[in-house]
Enzyme design. Sequence first.
Site, PDB file in Angstrom:
ATOM      1  N   SER A  14      -6.344  -5.445   2.177  1.00  0.00           N
ATOM      2  CA  SER A  14      -5.620  -5.929   0.901  1.00  0.00           C
ATOM      3  C   SER A  14      -4.558  -4.852   0.538  1.00  0.00           C
ATOM      4  O   SER A  14      -3.711  -5.177  -0.310  1.00  0.00           O
ATOM      5  CB  SER A  14      -6.614  -6.062  -0.123  1.00  0.00           C
ATOM      6  OG  SER A  14      -7.460  -5.169  -0.771  1.00  0.00           O
ATOM      7  N   TYR A  39      -4.984   0.931  -9.188  1.00  0.00           N
ATOM      8  CA  TYR A  39      -5.913  -0.185  -8.934  1.00  0.00           C
ATOM      9  C   TYR A  39      -5.978  -0.335  -7.200  1.00  0.00           C
ATOM     10  O   TYR A  39      -5.208   0.231  -6.628  1.00  0.00           O
ATOM     11  CB  TYR A  39      -5.849  -1.199  -9.580  1.00  0.00           C
ATOM     12  CG  TYR A  39      -4.786  -2.452  -9.303  1.00  0.00           C
ATOM     13  CD1 TYR A  39      -3.578  -2.305  -8.119  1.00  0.00           C
ATOM     14  CD2 TYR A  39      -4.360  -3.412 -10.366  1.00  0.00           C
ATOM     15  CE1 TYR A  39      -2.528  -3.133  -8.109  1.00  0.00           C
ATOM     16  CE2 TYR A  39      -3.183  -4.378 -10.275  1.00  0.00           C
ATOM     17  CZ  TYR A  39      -2.433  -4.246  -9.146  1.00  0.00           C
ATOM     18  OH  TYR A  39      -1.388  -5.218  -8.855  1.00  0.00           O
ATOM     19  N   GLU A  40      -7.105  -0.838  -6.860  1.00  0.00           N
ATOM     20  CA  GLU A  40      -7.357  -0.820  -5.461  1.00  0.00           C
ATOM     21  C   GLU A  40      -7.514   0.373  -4.861  1.00  0.00           C
ATOM     22  O   GLU A  40      -7.296   0.751  -3.727  1.00  0.00           O
ATOM     23  CB  GLU A  40      -6.341  -1.752  -4.731  1.00  0.00           C
ATOM     24  CG  GLU A  40      -6.508  -3.235  -5.243  1.00  0.00           C
ATOM     25  CD  GLU A  40      -6.631  -4.252  -3.965  1.00  0.00           C
ATOM     26  OE1 GLU A  40      -6.714  -5.297  -4.413  1.00  0.00           O
ATOM     27  OE2 GLU A  40      -6.657  -3.858  -2.805  1.00  0.00           O
ATOM     28  N   GLY A  41      -8.028   1.188  -5.468  1.00  0.00           N
ATOM     29  CA  GLY A  41      -8.129   2.653  -5.189  1.00  0.00           C
ATOM     30  C   GLY A  41      -7.152   3.609  -5.780  1.00  0.00           C
ATOM     31  O   GLY A  41      -6.008   3.407  -5.473  1.00  0.00           O
TER      32      GLY A  41
END
Lengths: 262, 396, 391
Positions: C245, C366-368
Site C-alpha cells: 500500500s 500516515y502509513e508509517g
Amino acid sequence: MHIVVCVKQVPNTTQVRINPETNTLVRDGVESILNPFDENALEMALQLKEKHAGTKVTVLTMGPPQAAEVLKEAVGRGADAVVLLCDRAFAGSDTWATSYALSTAIRKLEPADLVLFGKQAIDGDTAQVGPGVADWLGIPCIAYARKIEIADGKAVVERNFEDGYEKLETPLPCALTVLKEANVPRMASLRGKMAAKKLVLQPTTAEMVGADPAKLGLNASPTRVVKIFSPPPKTGGVKWQGEEPAVLAQRLADLLRERKLI
Amino acid sequence: MGLKIDLDLCTGCGACVAVCPFCALAQRASDGKVEVNEACTACGACIDVCPVGALSMEVAEKKADAAALDAFRGLWVFAEQRGGKVQEVAFELLGEGRVLADKLGVELGAVLLGHQVGDCAATLFEHGADKVYVVDHPALEKYTAEPYSEAMSALIQKYKPEVVLAGATSMGRGFIARVAIQVNAGLTADCTELGVDVDQRLLLQTRPAFGGNIMACIVCPDHRPQMATVRPKVFKQPAPVAGRTGQLVAEKLDLKDPVVKVLETVNAMQNEVNVAGAEFIVTGGRGVGGPENFKLLAELAEALGGAAIGASRAAVDAGWISSFHQVGQTGKTVRPKIYIACGVSGQIQHLVGMNSSDTIIAINKDPDAPIFGVADVGIVGDLFQVVPELIQALKK
Amino acid sequence: MAELNYGLSELALEIRGMVREFAEARVKPVRAELDETGHFPTEILRELGKMDLMGLYIPAEYGGTFEGDSMPNLIAVEELSRICIGVSVSFAANGLGADPILLGASDEQKKKFLPALASGEKWAAYALTEPNAGSDAGSIRTTAVKKGDKYVLNGTKQWITNGGEADIYTVFAVTDKNRGARGVSAFIVEKGTPGFTFGKKENKLGIRASATRELIFEDCEVPAANLIGREGTGFIWAMKTFDVSRPGIAAQAVGLAQGALDEAVMYAKVREQFGKPIIANQGLSWMLADMATKVETARALTYATVQSIDRGVKDYSKFSAMCKVYASDVAMQVTTDAVQVFGGYGYMKEYPVEKMMRDAKILQIYEGTNQIQRDIIGLALNKEYGAVAKK
C-alpha cells in the site's frame, strides 16, 4: 419498456472563436462532442432503466460516419443498442427533413414507449426536432421536461415554462425534450467503455428505414441558408465618465436596445 | 441542389475548409483535394473564398408552383396567452409584424387560442392586429402541444397566411414545430432579425448559430407559410393605440380531446434565476455596501426582464448574499449575454469567472478599477446614482 | 504535454483518461467546499463505484478488473490526488482495508466480502492504529478472546480512515498477550455488529473531506469464520499490506505534487508584475523547473516500484518505503513552493494551493511516518551490506 434517445454530435461551440482579423470562425482544436442537452435525455433514460426492470435503451443519431463516436459514448454510459443513421441522402436536412428521417428510423425499431431528446442542440439551437419527430410519429410531445415518473402505462411529467412549471399526465408512447436541470449525466463506466470499443457499427441507410427520398436532405428541406456572416465584432471597451448619471444610464439603455441585447 | 466541387480546378489549398462553419469540407488524404460531407447545409460560405472558382452551388431544378405559393397572403402572429393574459412576446411580434406586413402590403393577423379568452382580442387590435382569429375551445383551455398545433394547422390550411411568427417560448417552441410538419412549412428558430424581400415575398430570417459565433440568414423559397420563432425581448413592444380595432374571426373547430392532461400548474419559480446558466447577470461587489442594497440590483435584474443576481467574493464573504450567487474562481463561471458588474473592482479571480461574457458592462466609482479593462462599456460613476437611472431608462 | 513512456498498458491509459476527466468534472468543483465543511465525498465514491473504478485492484473472479497489472489502480489514485487527496484517500482506503483479505483470507471469505467492495456497493477500512500504538504497531492492546465459534473484541482503534463510513473493517487484535507481535490476529468486522461503535470524527489540518474516526469495540462478538488466516498471523498481514500500500501513498503524493505544479505554472504564466508574466523571471522559472523535476522523479520511482512488484520482485519493502518517503517529501516541498509562487494569493483560500500544502503534510505521517520509512530502508541496507561483508 423501450426508450429511444435521439442524440446529435455537435462541435463544442464554447470552444469556437472568431478570428478578429479575418472575422472568420476559428475551428481549429474544436472537438466534436455529444450534444450536452442530449446527455440529460440519455441520463433520464438510463435512470428509468435502473428503476424499471426490463427496460431497453436505444440511442439513435443521424450524421456522418464520425457520429459513431457519440454512440460509443452512449454505450459506455449504458445504452443497450445504438443506431447510426448515415446516408448522403440526408445531407443538408433542415429540422423538417431531419425529423422525418429520424421518425422513419424509430418506426423500424421495436415499438418505443418513450422517445427522448435534449431540449436543443448547441450548434443549431432550434429545439424543433423533438416536437417534429413526435409529430411524424403521431405521438404527444412534452417539451422542456425536467422530471418524469412512469406508472401504469402513463407518464407524469413536469415541464418548465418561463415563470413556473406544470405537472402533466401523458399516455405512452410519448416524446419529451429534456432540460439540463433534469439530472446530472453520468460518465461512462469502465466496462461500458470496453463494450464500446468492441462495437462495430453498420450505418443504417435511408433505404434500410424505408424513407421516402422525396422527403430527405437539402431538396426536401423547406428552409435554405442563404448567407453566413460573423456577428459585428465586439467593440473595444469604451469608458464613459464626467456626465450626469441619468445621461449615462440613458445612453447605456439605448445601446443595449440598439444592439438587440434586450 | 447542393455544393459542387470541380476537382480539376481544386488546388487543395484548404481555404474553403477553414471557413466552413459546419465542418462539412475536408481535404482527401490521397491528393489533398476537397470533398464535401453530410454536414453541408449549402450555405455558400465557401464559394467566395475559393481562389480558383472550383466551388459552385447547383441550383434547384424543381421550382414550386408559383400560383400555389401566391395563394398565401397575410402575416400572422401567434398571440400567446396564459391564464387569459396575452404574453409580452406577442405584442413584440405584433410590433415587428406590423412593419413587415406593411412592407408586403398585407393584413396583420393574430391567432388567439384558448378557452373563454375573447377579452384578449381587444388588446391585440390595440397593438396593431388587423384581424384576430380566435379559436375558443375547451381543449385549448390549458396549453398542451397537440390541440394547439391541431388548431393552428387548421387555421393555416383554411386561411393560408404567407408568414407565421411565434414567440420562442416554452409554449411557442413546444408546439410550432409540430405545426410546421403538419402544414409542410419551413420553420426557423430564434430569429434575431426579420426582413422581407418584397419582390419574391420572402421572409429574411436572421439567427445566430454556433453559440452566437456566426449569424445565418435563412429563407424559405418554395413553401408557405414561412414560419419563424423569435425570442422574447428581441423586438420592442409597440405602444398600444387605445380604441384601435379590427375584424374578429371566431373560428369553430372540432378538436380532438387533449391526450396530455395538465394536473397542476405552479406559477412563480420557487428558485431565483440560477446565475450559472443565466443570459443576463447583474453582479454586486464590495461597492454595493450592504445586504439591503442588493434589492436595488434585483430591481435592475427585473427591469432587464429577469436577470440572475451574481456577487463577487467580497460581497459573499461580507455575508451580504449567499455563496450560491458567487461568480469567479471559487464561484461559478458564467457566460451570459449581458454581464453588469456594479461596484465590482475586478480582481483577477473574479475576472476569470466572467470575462467570456458576450457584453460586459461595469459601473464603478473608481476610474482605475481593473473591471474596466474587460468591460465593453464602463461607466465611471456611483452605482447608487447610475443604477436607479438605468432602471428608469430600461422601463421606458 | 510531453511525457515519459512508462510502458503503461492500454487499460492503465484508459483509466488515466477516465479518472482525470472525472476528477476535473466532479471533484474539482466541490473540493474547496468539502475541505471547508469536512463532508465525506459519499456521492463521489458512489459514482466511482458505478464507473467500475472501485474494483481495479480486485481480481475478476471476485468481481473486480485486476489482471496482474497494479498500475490502473495506482493511476486512479494519482489522478484523483491531482485534484484532492481528501477524496483520493477515501477512495484508496478501500484498497487498504481490502488488502489483508486479498493477502490472507480464504477463497470463501474473499467470495463473501470482495464482490461488494469491487462494485463499490460497500466500502472498506483498515484498523490497526491505537492511541498507544502508532509507529509501534506491535504494541496494540485491542483484544480478541475466543468464545465458542466467536471472538469477543474489546478495545479502541484510533484515526481510522473511512471509519464510520465503511461497511467492512479489517481489525487487528491481540489473541495471545504473551507472544507480542506474533500474538496479533486479523478479523473482518462488519458495520452494525453489536458492540461495535464509532467515536467522534476528527477535525484535521488537511484531507478534511476524509472521515477519520475511532472504532470502539465493547464485547463485540465476531464470527470465528471472520478470522483472516490463522491466529497469530495478523501482524504479517498488517506489514505485508503496508508493503503493497505504500506505493499508493506515493501515488497520492505524486498526484498532489503534480496538481500543485499545474496550478503554479498556470498562475505564473498569467500573473503579471513589473509588466511581464512572473514566469519570465529566471528565479521563478528555475523554481518551477525544480518542482517539475522532483515530481517526475517521484513518479518514476513509484511506477518502477509497482511495476517491479507486478513483475515478481520479492524483496520490495525497501523500495516501497523509498517511494513513499521520497514522493511525500516532494509533495510537501512542491506544494509549499506552489504557495510561494502564488505569493499572497497562495495564502488565501480562493486558490487551491494552500489546501494542497495543508493536505500534503499527512503524506509524511500516515502509513508509517517518514522516519519509520527511513528505518525500513536503513535496516534493509544494513542487512544487505552485512551479508556482503561476511563473504
